[in-house]
Design a protein around this motif. Structure first.
Motif, mmCIF file in Angstrom:
data_model
loop_
_atom_site.group_PDB
_atom_site.id
_atom_site.type_symbol
_atom_site.label_atom_id
_atom_site.label_comp_id
_atom_site.label_asym_id
_atom_site.label_seq_id
_atom_site.Cartn_x
_atom_site.Cartn_y
_atom_site.Cartn_z
ATOM 1 N N ARG A 238 5.522 10.760 4.605
ATOM 2 C CA ARG A 238 4.713 11.131 5.771
ATOM 3 C C ARG A 238 4.563 12.635 5.935
ATOM 4 O O ARG A 238 3.588 13.104 6.491
ATOM 5 N N ASP A 239 5.535 13.409 5.407
ATOM 6 C CA ASP A 239 5.435 14.867 5.517
ATOM 7 C C ASP A 239 4.681 15.490 4.344
ATOM 8 O O ASP A 239 4.563 16.703 4.244
ATOM 9 N N GLY A 240 4.165 14.651 3.428
ATOM 10 C CA GLY A 240 3.388 15.138 2.300
ATOM 11 C C GLY A 240 4.208 15.459 1.067
ATOM 12 O O GLY A 240 3.662 15.836 0.036
ATOM 13 N N MET B 122 0.840 -1.180 0.000
ATOM 14 C CA MET B 122 0.000 0.000 0.000
ATOM 15 C C MET B 122 0.883 1.240 0.000
ATOM 16 O O MET B 122 1.963 1.237 0.568
ATOM 17 N N LEU B 123 0.358 2.266 -0.630
ATOM 18 C CA LEU B 123 1.051 3.552 -0.691
ATOM 19 C C LEU B 123 0.089 4.669 -0.322
ATOM 20 O O LEU B 123 -1.092 4.608 -0.653
ATOM 21 N N LEU B 124 0.629 5.676 0.331
ATOM 22 C CA LEU B 124 -0.119 6.900 0.546
ATOM 23 C C LEU B 124 0.185 7.802 -0.640
ATOM 24 O O LEU B 124 1.341 7.922 -1.056
ATOM 25 N N ALA B 125 -0.839 8.404 -1.227
ATOM 26 C CA ALA B 125 -0.637 9.240 -2.416
ATOM 27 C C ALA B 125 -1.611 10.414 -2.392
ATOM 28 O O ALA B 125 -2.559 10.438 -1.605
ATOM 29 N N ARG B 126 -1.349 11.378 -3.271
ATOM 30 C CA ARG B 126 -2.228 12.536 -3.444
ATOM 31 C C ARG B 126 -2.700 12.531 -4.893
ATOM 32 O O ARG B 126 -1.911 12.345 -5.813
ATOM 33 N N VAL B 127 -3.995 12.740 -5.104
ATOM 34 C CA VAL B 127 -4.548 12.779 -6.457
ATOM 35 C C VAL B 127 -4.110 14.081 -7.119
ATOM 36 O O VAL B 127 -4.340 15.162 -6.591
ATOM 37 N N GLU B 128 -3.473 13.952 -8.277
ATOM 38 C CA GLU B 128 -2.950 15.122 -8.987
ATOM 39 C C GLU B 128 -3.722 15.443 -10.261
ATOM 40 O O GLU B 128 -3.537 16.509 -10.831
ATOM 41 N N GLY B 129 -4.556 14.525 -10.747
ATOM 42 C CA GLY B 129 -5.307 14.825 -11.958
ATOM 43 C C GLY B 129 -6.014 13.608 -12.518
ATOM 44 O O GLY B 129 -5.903 12.501 -11.991
ATOM 45 N N ASN B 130 -6.753 13.843 -13.594
ATOM 46 C CA ASN B 130 -7.485 12.788 -14.296
ATOM 47 C C ASN B 130 -6.717 12.367 -15.534
ATOM 48 O O ASN B 130 -5.978 13.156 -16.109
ATOM 49 N N LEU C 176 -13.959 4.963 -5.884
ATOM 50 C CA LEU C 176 -14.436 5.626 -4.672
ATOM 51 C C LEU C 176 -14.805 7.089 -4.871
ATOM 52 O O LEU C 176 -15.360 7.711 -3.980
ATOM 53 N N GLY C 177 -14.453 7.664 -6.017
ATOM 54 C CA GLY C 177 -14.782 9.060 -6.267
ATOM 55 C C GLY C 177 -13.827 10.040 -5.620
ATOM 56 O O GLY C 177 -14.240 11.101 -5.154
ATOM 57 N N ALA C 178 -12.547 9.706 -5.588
ATOM 58 C CA ALA C 178 -11.547 10.602 -4.998
ATOM 59 C C ALA C 178 -11.477 11.904 -5.791
ATOM 60 O O ALA C 178 -11.624 11.914 -7.012
ATOM 61 N N GLY C 179 -11.247 13.004 -5.076
ATOM 62 C CA GLY C 179 -11.180 14.314 -5.705
ATOM 63 C C GLY C 179 -9.754 14.814 -5.842
ATOM 64 O O GLY C 179 -8.820 14.268 -5.236
ATOM 65 N N LEU C 180 -9.591 15.861 -6.615
ATOM 66 C CA LEU C 180 -8.292 16.468 -6.854
ATOM 67 C C LEU C 180 -7.654 16.888 -5.528
ATOM 68 O O LEU C 180 -8.310 17.497 -4.678
ATOM 69 N N HIS C 181 -6.397 16.540 -5.343
ATOM 70 C CA HIS C 181 -5.570 16.857 -4.174
ATOM 71 C C HIS C 181 -5.966 16.105 -2.906
ATOM 72 O O HIS C 181 -5.411 16.381 -1.846
ATOM 73 N N GLN C 182 -6.891 15.168 -2.990
ATOM 74 C CA GLN C 182 -7.203 14.355 -1.815
ATOM 75 C C GLN C 182 -6.105 13.327 -1.606
ATOM 76 O O GLN C 182 -5.492 12.842 -2.560
ATOM 77 N N ARG C 183 -5.871 12.996 -0.334
ATOM 78 C CA ARG C 183 -4.933 11.922 -0.015
ATOM 79 C C ARG C 183 -5.683 10.606 -0.101
ATOM 80 O O ARG C 183 -6.815 10.493 0.382
ATOM 81 N N VAL C 184 -5.049 9.620 -0.731
ATOM 82 C CA VAL C 184 -5.678 8.318 -0.933
ATOM 83 C C VAL C 184 -4.697 7.209 -0.570
ATOM 84 O O VAL C 184 -3.492 7.437 -0.466
ATOM 85 N N ILE C 185 -5.234 6.024 -0.382
ATOM 86 C CA ILE C 185 -4.416 4.838 -0.170
ATOM 87 C C ILE C 185 -4.506 4.005 -1.437
ATOM 88 O O ILE C 185 -5.604 3.706 -1.917
ATOM 89 N N LEU C 186 -3.337 3.656 -1.982
ATOM 90 C CA LEU C 186 -3.271 2.855 -3.198
ATOM 91 C C LEU C 186 -2.857 1.433 -2.868
ATOM 92 O O LEU C 186 -2.008 1.213 -2.012
#
Length: 112
Positions: free
Chosen positions: A32-34, A1-9, A47-57
């Motif tokens: 961890r610091d973003g 698993m990875l922590l990530a930020r949505v950057e675009g479509n 799940l309908g993640a939005g732009l710049h939301q943090r997600v688990i991959l």
């Protein structure tokens, strides 16, 4: 698993048939610091993640292929969670997954 930020479509005029009806998002793995940690990835999103939301991959390709219903699909990365908040004293991934490193046990309650 990875922590990530949505950057675009991802918009594709041609794509694998197994991706029909699925949203494809560009996700930037983060530390961890973003701060960015690795190259961006394309992930399936149910799940309908939005732009710049943090997600688990999840990188479980077998689970992703089962989700799209095609054993020959090139799917590998899939968003399996959206991070709502981070508890102070934990990393974002620990907080999001409920997995915390071993901590000393809490002291017993005082005797009365």
């Amino acid at each position: 698993m990875l922590l990530a930020r949505v950057e675009g479509n991802v918009t594709a005029t041609r794509k694998h048939p197994s991706f029909a009806g699925w949203r494809l998002l560009i996700c930037q793995p983060i530390a961890r610091d973003g701060e960015p940690e690795a190259a961006p990835l394309v992930a399936l999103d149910a799940l309908g993640a939005g732009l710049h939301q943090r997600v688990i991959l999840s990188s479980d390709g077998l689970a992703a292929r089962r989700a799209v219903g095609d054993d020959r699909s090139p799917a590998r990365w899939m968003i399996i969670g959206i991070v709502d908040e981070v508890t102070p004293g934990t990393t974002a991934l620990e907080d999001a997954t409920g997995s915390h490193p071993a901590r000393p046990p809490a002291p017993p309650p005082p005797l009365q």
